[in-house]
Scaffold this motif. Structure first.
Motif, PDB file in Angstrom:
ATOM      1  N   VAL A   1       0.841  -1.199   0.000  1.00  0.00           N
ATOM      2  CA  VAL A   1       0.000   0.000   0.000  1.00  0.00           C
ATOM      3  C   VAL A   1       0.877   1.249   0.000  1.00  0.00           C
ATOM      4  N   SER A   2       2.021   1.167  -0.663  1.00  0.00           N
ATOM      5  CA  SER A   2       2.973   2.269  -0.682  1.00  0.00           C
ATOM      6  C   SER A   2       2.369   3.516  -1.311  1.00  0.00           C
ATOM      7  N   PRO A   3       2.678   4.702  -0.763  1.00  0.00           N
ATOM      8  CA  PRO A   3       2.181   5.935  -1.362  1.00  0.00           C
ATOM      9  C   PRO A   3       2.710   6.101  -2.781  1.00  0.00           C
ATOM     10  N   PRO A   4       1.877   6.485  -3.718  1.00  0.00           N
ATOM     11  CA  PRO A   4       2.343   6.702  -5.094  1.00  0.00           C
ATOM     12  C   PRO A   4       3.453   7.744  -5.145  1.00  0.00           C
ATOM     13  N   GLY A   5       4.497   7.453  -5.919  1.00  0.00           N
ATOM     14  CA  GLY A   5       5.584   8.399  -6.080  1.00  0.00           C
ATOM     15  C   GLY A   5       6.544   8.476  -4.919  1.00  0.00           C
ATOM     16  N   ALA A   6       6.451   7.546  -3.985  1.00  0.00           N
ATOM     17  CA  ALA A   6       7.298   7.611  -2.785  1.00  0.00           C
ATOM     18  C   ALA A   6       8.582   6.801  -2.908  1.00  0.00           C
ATOM     19  N   GLU A   7       8.891   6.318  -4.092  1.00  0.00           N
ATOM     20  CA  GLU A   7      10.032   5.426  -4.251  1.00  0.00           C
ATOM     21  C   GLU A   7      11.347   6.039  -3.779  1.00  0.00           C
ATOM     22  N   GLY A   8      11.469   7.348  -3.839  1.00  0.00           N
ATOM     23  CA  GLY A   8      12.694   8.000  -3.427  1.00  0.00           C
ATOM     24  C   GLY A   8      12.759   8.359  -1.957  1.00  0.00           C
ATOM     25  N   LEU A   9      11.733   7.998  -1.200  1.00  0.00           N
ATOM     26  CA  LEU A   9      11.677   8.339   0.220  1.00  0.00           C
ATOM     27  C   LEU A   9      12.174   7.193   1.087  1.00  0.00           C
TER      28      LEU A   9
ATOM     29  N   GLY B   1      -6.777   2.446   4.741  1.00  0.00           N
ATOM     30  CA  GLY B   1      -5.942   1.257   4.659  1.00  0.00           C
ATOM     31  C   GLY B   1      -4.834   1.341   3.640  1.00  0.00           C
ATOM     32  N   GLY B   2      -4.465   2.546   3.230  1.00  0.00           N
ATOM     33  CA  GLY B   2      -3.381   2.713   2.271  1.00  0.00           C
ATOM     34  C   GLY B   2      -3.823   2.797   0.832  1.00  0.00           C
ATOM     35  N   ALA B   3      -5.130   2.780   0.585  1.00  0.00           N
ATOM     36  CA  ALA B   3      -5.604   2.921  -0.796  1.00  0.00           C
ATOM     37  C   ALA B   3      -5.257   4.298  -1.346  1.00  0.00           C
ATOM     38  N   THR B   4      -5.342   5.315  -0.491  1.00  0.00           N
ATOM     39  CA  THR B   4      -4.936   6.667  -0.869  1.00  0.00           C
ATOM     40  C   THR B   4      -4.141   7.290   0.265  1.00  0.00           C
ATOM     41  N   TRP B   5      -3.278   8.242  -0.095  1.00  0.00           N
ATOM     42  CA  TRP B   5      -2.436   8.921   0.883  1.00  0.00           C
ATOM     43  C   TRP B   5      -2.498  10.425   0.671  1.00  0.00           C
ATOM     44  N   THR B   6      -2.352  11.163   1.774  1.00  0.00           N
ATOM     45  CA  THR B   6      -2.281  12.611   1.734  1.00  0.00           C
ATOM     46  C   THR B   6      -1.004  13.062   2.418  1.00  0.00           C
ATOM     47  N   GLU B   7      -0.265  13.968   1.773  1.00  0.00           N
ATOM     48  CA  GLU B   7       0.919  14.533   2.415  1.00  0.00           C
ATOM     49  C   GLU B   7       0.469  15.572   3.432  1.00  0.00           C
TER      50      GLU B   7
END
Length: 371
Positions: free
Chosen positions: A93-101, A133-139
């Motif tokens: 359920v990784s946040p989209p675009g978080a690969e560099g974090l 449950g990780g379907a969506t994330w908010t910064e």
């Protein structure tokens, strides 16, 4: 700068072995009215860490146990996993675009709501939140100060939480939320004692900033890197702080207290040492019975560096400490420890219903089976 950024990957150790009869006995929860008491230790001596298939080689230093079936893990490459079936399956359920974090902490408010912390200088430090449950994330927060580096996050209850940064202008910086992690603000530092030269937190296990069970206003954080490893305490949700020396050796960027655990407002355990592989870690554990005002070294400490610690539910005296070279058990409130497993883990967490989990390098996540 956080010392843990210099950490090298720990050497591989063998798959987790079986925990002995003493651990099985410590895990036996008290029987409820009308129930049969737990079996004696000799009948459940197969209890121990049971590795679960994660399908990834990410390193998980962030871990949140919700219950025996549900847990969250956060790690390298922006990876977040969640299980609701006791680890038989983990959902990415990784946040989209978080690969560099680099995610180093996760705090679960329940099975569906969680906050994850990304570490790093400047904008690399961020807080992200999910309610589904990780379907969506908010910064929820992005650090704009290049001098700040956030290490850990914790929640006192479902509304109030804090995040800790290394010192800025000579004092540790604290973020606060009053709405369950939706918004964050930097707290004034007038009530924060001055930091020592070189002093910082360790973003090693999500346990450098902790609270006690049951809510309340008490919070503690641990340090290293300076001349002395210290423990800070606030009784007003982070507005004002006191600080005391621990007995865990420091005096080097690689040494200090890496993790804390409190079972109530008074009784706490600190673990740490020197994270460099092969370096000795004497006096790597300490205990307090007065809320952190004084600390006493463990009479028989863990034999090596430990980065995570957790009290076992249903026990006033049993706790587990983990690190790259093994798991140790105390049955006397942290005064003496013995190694019960040699598998590599970075952090450990236990839920109120008795569910305990551990996670670490190369995708390793385990649940504590009870034999």
């Amino acid at each position: 700068m956080t010392p843990v950024r210099k950490m090298q990957t720990a050497r591989r150790t063998r798959t987790a072995g079986l925990v002995g009869a003493a651990l099985a006995l410590a895990l036996a929860a008290p029987a409820r009215a009308g129930e049969t008491p737990a079996a004696p230790a000799t009948a459940v001596s197969g209890a121990g860490w049971q590795l679960t298939p994660t399908g990834t080689d990410a390193r998980f230093r962030g871990l949140a146990a919700v219950d025996r079936r549900t847990a969250w893990a956060a790690g390298s490459r922006g990876t977040v996993l969640r299980t609701t079936d006791a680890g038989r399956g983990w959902r990415d359920v990784s946040p989209p675009g978080a690969e560099g974090l680099e995610l180093r902490d996760v705090e679960a408010l329940d099975a569906r709501r969680a906050v994850v912390l990304a570490i790093g200088e400047g904008e690399a430090s961020r807080l992200l939140r999910t309610e589904d449950g990780g379907a969506t994330w908010t910064e929820a927060f992005r650090n704009a100060d290049p001098r700040a580096f956030y290490d850990c996050v914790t929640f006192l209850d479902r509304r109030h939480g804090l995040a800790l940064s290394d010192p800025v202008d000579g004092r540790f910086r604290v973020l606060a939320t009053r709405d369950g992690g939706r918004s964050w603000e930097v707290l004034p530092d007038a009530g924060m004692p001055a930091a020592l030269p070189g002093e910082a937190g360790f973003a090693a296990s999500g346990q450098c900033l902790v609270t006690a069970p049951g809510g309340g206003k008490d919070v503690w954080f641990a340090t290293g890197g300076g001349a002395t490893a210290r423990i800070f305490h606030s009784a007003d949700r982070g507005r004002t702080w006191t600080v005391t020396d621990s007995t865990v050796p420091a005096g080097d960027p690689a040494r200090g207290v890496f993790a804390l655990a409190f079972r109530d407002r008074g009784h706490g355990i600190a673990v740490g040492g020197d994270y460099r592989a092969g370096q000795p870690s004497p006096r790597a554990a300490a205990v307090t019975a007065d809320g952190g005002r004084t600390w006493t070294p463990a009479g028989t400490p863990p034999p090596a560096y430990r980065s995570g610690v957790a009290w076992l539910p249903h026990s006033r005296t049993a706790a587990l400490a983990v690190g790259p070279t093994g798991t140790d058990l105390t049955r006397d409130g942290g005064r003496t420890w013995r190694t019960v497993d040699t598998g590599s883990y970075d952090t450990v967490d236990c839920a109120p219903d008795g569910g305990c989990w551990a996670s670490g390098e190369k995708g390793r996540i385990a649940r504590l089976a009870r034999g």
